[in-house]
Design a protein around this motif. Structure first.
Motif, short mmCIF file in Angstrom:
data_model
loop_
_atom_site.label_atom_id
_atom_site.label_comp_id
_atom_site.label_asym_id
_atom_site.label_seq_id
_atom_site.Cartn_x
_atom_site.Cartn_y
_atom_site.Cartn_z
N VAL A 147 32.14 71.80 18.10
CA VAL A 147 31.99 72.87 19.09
C VAL A 147 31.59 72.29 20.45
N SER A 160 36.24 74.30 18.11
CA SER A 160 36.06 75.49 18.93
C SER A 160 35.55 75.01 20.28
N GLN A 302 32.68 80.47 22.34
CA GLN A 302 32.93 79.22 21.62
C GLN A 302 32.00 79.10 20.41
N ALA A 306 33.21 79.16 16.40
CA ALA A 306 32.86 78.06 15.51
C ALA A 306 32.31 78.57 14.18
#
Length: 356
Positions: A147, A160, A302, A306
């Motif tokens: 992430v 992500s 984001q 994730a």
């Protein structure tokens, strides 16, 4: 007392209901996936991201961040905590304390896995430094979600994140458009963040590529941890060494920290501030006219994505392997038209380290 208790209970219920309503409203979200996934030359394709409604069981997910010292990671933390709660999974968040603490991050993740984590979400301190750890985790058949920052290991299960190359390029393009080739040269002090971090190198490359051929002259990058004191000292030293600087560009922490310095030195209108990603402080700075512009990468989303990716992988469901929110630049022309909750956590949000 009964009346007071009833009122307090009603307030708690209504707050919870509001939180659930807001959580449900985050999707579908305009995003971009990369095909083929993880490829340096992958092509971006627009997608509308829709997460699962609920997890089938309370999976145990470990989340590791470099730190929680700035509002950016607080925003990502808000995203992972809210999505874990919405999906009905357990989440434990650990933070290493800074970009110099790679060994601590590795140790924290190892402890997470030893404690029974069924999936690991990593905001990496180092682009390459976690690869051996990722390989060990994957041998245990535990998904690893990359992430925000980027991990070079091809063994991660999903990403992500947005391209920080694109973030840096967006900031550079903004300046290049204001100062095209043939116009008067402007000097930029450039503060991309901690040396060696994947997101920093990507942003640095994108920014420098975007201003190439324009009237924008970028000084040698000044690297440093994203603590405010570190960034403020870097900016002070650079302004002292180069009094002809027209722009200070760099991390969101750089822009936030430099606002007071610019005012104290009477440099308003002489030195403008630009960040290559968004935080609440940068957003407020743009609204108040103290910061010029910043691309928004929707860090909250984001974090949410994730967690959704981790659950989808654990449940054997389809998932987008490499995806992130669409990027756009926020400046004085559009700041009042951008809903804050789309790109940032709520005001006064306090970090949540555990969701059960």
């Amino acid at each position: 007392m009964r009346t007071l208790s009833a009122l307090m209970l009603a307030a708690a219920v209504s707050t919870a209901a509001l939180s659930q309503a807001l959580a449900a409203d985050w999707f579908p979200y305009d995003a971009a996936k990369v095909e083929p996934p993880f490829a340096a030359d992958g092509k971006s394709e627009d997608v509308s991201y829709v997460p699962l409604e609920k997890a089938s069981k309370p999976w145990n997910i470990c989340v590791s961040f470099p730190h929680m010292k700035d509002a950016y990671w607080l925003g990502v933390g808000y995203g992972v905590a809210e999505e874990a709660a919405r999906l009905g999974v357990k989440m434990n968040l650990v933070e290493a304390g800074g970009y110099t603490e790679l060994n601590k991050q590795i140790s924290q993740i190892e402890d997470c896995v030893a404690s029974g984590a069924e999936a690991v979400v990593i905001g990496a301190i180092s682009y390459d430094g976690l690869n051996n750890l990722v390989a060990e985790i994957r041998k245990k058949n535990i998904p690893v979600i990359d992430v925000i920052n980027g991990i070079s290991s091809p063994e991660v299960s999903a990403k992500s994140l947005v391209s920080f190359h694109t973030m840096g390029r967006s900031a550079g393009e903004y300046l290049a458009k204001k100062h095209p080739a043939g116009s008067e040269e402007v000097v930029v002090g450039w503060f991309p963040g901690p040396a060696g971090a994947g997101w920093v190198e990507a942003a640095n490359t994108g920014f420098l590529e975007a201003v190439k051929g324009s009237a924008v002259k970028v000084l040698e990058p000044k690297y440093g941890d994203t603590g405010k004191e570190v960034q403020l000292k870097l900016v002070e030293d650079e302004l002292q060494a180069n009094p002809n600087i027209r722009y200070v560009a760099g991390t969101a922490v750089t822009a936030e920290a430099a606002q007071g310095l610019v005012r104290e030195r009477g440099l308003e209108g002489k030195v403008d501030l630009l960040a290559f990603y968004m935080t609440p402080g940068v957003y407020e700075g743009i609204k108040r006219g103290f910061i010029l512009a910043a691309p928004a990468d929707s860090m909250v989303i984001q974090g949410r994505i994730a967690i959704d990716q981790a659950v989808r992988i654990l449940e054997g469901k389809d998932y987008v392997k490499h995806v992130g929110p669409k990027i756009f630049v926020v400046d004085p022309d559009n700041v009042n038209n951008v809903p804050q909750t789309n790109i940032l956590p709520p005001d006064d949000y306090k970090p949540v380290f555990s969701v059960n």
